[in-house]
Motif scaffolding. Sequence first.
Motif, short mmCIF file in Angstrom:
data_model
loop_
_atom_site.label_atom_id
_atom_site.label_comp_id
_atom_site.label_asym_id
_atom_site.label_seq_id
_atom_site.Cartn_x
_atom_site.Cartn_y
_atom_site.Cartn_z
N LEU A 47 0.88 -1.16 0.00
CA LEU A 47 0.00 0.00 0.00
C LEU A 47 0.92 1.21 0.00
N LEU A 48 0.78 2.07 -0.99
CA LEU A 48 1.72 3.17 -1.18
C LEU A 48 0.98 4.47 -1.41
N ILE A 49 1.33 5.48 -0.60
CA ILE A 49 0.80 6.83 -0.78
C ILE A 49 1.96 7.70 -1.23
N ARG A 77 -1.29 -7.17 -4.87
CA ARG A 77 -2.62 -7.04 -4.26
C ARG A 77 -2.75 -5.81 -3.38
N GLY A 78 -2.10 -4.73 -3.78
CA GLY A 78 -2.17 -3.47 -3.03
C GLY A 78 -2.65 -2.34 -3.92
N TRP A 79 -2.28 -1.14 -3.55
CA TRP A 79 -2.67 0.04 -4.32
C TRP A 79 -1.65 1.15 -4.13
N ILE A 80 -1.73 2.14 -5.02
CA ILE A 80 -0.97 3.37 -4.91
C ILE A 80 -1.97 4.51 -5.04
N ARG A 81 -1.83 5.50 -4.17
CA ARG A 81 -2.72 6.67 -4.21
C ARG A 81 -1.86 7.92 -4.12
N ILE A 82 -2.26 8.95 -4.87
CA ILE A 82 -1.45 10.15 -5.01
C ILE A 82 -2.16 11.33 -4.35
N VAL A 83 -1.43 12.03 -3.47
CA VAL A 83 -1.92 13.25 -2.84
C VAL A 83 -1.40 14.42 -3.65
N TYR A 84 -2.31 15.24 -4.18
CA TYR A 84 -1.89 16.44 -4.90
C TYR A 84 -3.06 17.40 -5.03
N ASP A 85 -2.72 18.67 -5.19
CA ASP A 85 -3.74 19.68 -5.46
C ASP A 85 -3.21 20.73 -6.43
N ASN A 86 -2.08 20.42 -7.06
CA ASN A 86 -1.45 21.34 -7.98
C ASN A 86 -2.06 21.20 -9.37
N SER A 96 -2.40 12.72 -20.02
CA SER A 96 -1.89 11.37 -20.29
C SER A 96 -3.00 10.33 -20.28
N GLY A 97 -4.20 10.72 -19.90
CA GLY A 97 -5.31 9.77 -19.83
C GLY A 97 -5.25 8.92 -18.58
N LEU A 98 -4.48 9.34 -17.58
CA LEU A 98 -4.30 8.55 -16.35
C LEU A 98 -5.00 9.16 -15.14
N LEU A 99 -5.90 10.09 -15.36
CA LEU A 99 -6.58 10.72 -14.24
C LEU A 99 -7.44 9.73 -13.46
N ASP A 100 -8.03 8.75 -14.16
CA ASP A 100 -8.81 7.73 -13.45
C ASP A 100 -7.91 6.82 -12.62
N ARG A 101 -6.71 6.56 -13.10
CA ARG A 101 -5.76 5.72 -12.37
C ARG A 101 -5.19 6.46 -11.17
N PHE A 102 -4.97 7.77 -11.32
CA PHE A 102 -4.35 8.58 -10.27
C PHE A 102 -5.23 9.77 -9.91
N PRO A 103 -6.40 9.51 -9.29
CA PRO A 103 -7.23 10.64 -8.86
C PRO A 103 -6.54 11.36 -7.69
N ALA A 104 -6.95 12.60 -7.47
CA ALA A 104 -6.35 13.41 -6.40
C ALA A 104 -6.94 13.03 -5.04
N TYR A 105 -6.05 12.99 -4.06
CA TYR A 105 -6.44 12.86 -2.65
C TYR A 105 -5.93 14.10 -1.94
N THR A 106 -6.70 14.59 -0.96
CA THR A 106 -6.35 15.83 -0.27
C THR A 106 -5.16 15.68 0.65
N ASN A 107 -5.07 14.55 1.35
CA ASN A 107 -3.97 14.31 2.29
C ASN A 107 -3.79 12.80 2.46
N ALA A 108 -2.76 12.43 3.21
CA ALA A 108 -2.44 11.01 3.38
C ALA A 108 -3.56 10.25 4.08
N ASP A 110 -6.81 10.87 3.96
CA ASP A 110 -7.87 10.64 2.98
C ASP A 110 -7.46 9.57 1.97
N ALA A 111 -6.20 9.59 1.57
CA ALA A 111 -5.72 8.56 0.64
C ALA A 111 -5.82 7.19 1.28
N TRP A 112 -5.42 7.08 2.53
CA TRP A 112 -5.49 5.81 3.25
C TRP A 112 -6.92 5.29 3.29
N GLU A 113 -7.86 6.22 3.52
CA GLU A 113 -9.27 5.83 3.64
C GLU A 113 -9.96 5.73 2.28
#
Length: 151
Positions: A47-49, A77-86, A96-108, A110-113
């Motif tokens: 599990l990676l943030i 069997r894990g996931w990666i989530r990206i925190v960004y607001d830039n 790049s067409g990857l917005l669905d793969r890497f949606p924005a999370y507000t903070n770690a 929220d990404a965890w949850e």
Amino acid sequence: MPTRHEAPALFEECRIVRAHGELDAWTVAPLVRALAEARAARPGRLLLIVDLGEVTFTDCSILTPLCEAWADCRARRGWIRIVYDNHTTDLVFRHSGLLDRFPAYTNAQDAWEGRTADAAPRLPASALPGAEAYRPAGVDVPRRSTRQDTP
């Protein structure tokens, strides 16, 4: 159940990688190294943030390492989530067409949850005129066909 400010018990399973400043072809190496170390540090489920909250600018040089980490996390069997607001980070994922793969999370937390950021409606990459999508090797993203009308 944990309170809003208390991390869930399984949060220790998660690895957090943070970056700051500008990320481009000349400066992305520390992020690439940190992603590789996080992936190597733990066998099994990953599990990676990735916290890009302090990144002021980014270009497409982040896509290959993030896509490689995404593939590794999924294979384990894990996931990666990206925190960004830039805005530029959002544009890189959108173009790049990857917005669905890497949606924005507000903070770690929220990404965890798994709670994505509430953002304004976003246009798909195909709605952006003249945007040629960048795809890292091995990423299968359908390309938009273009048609030019002749007078």
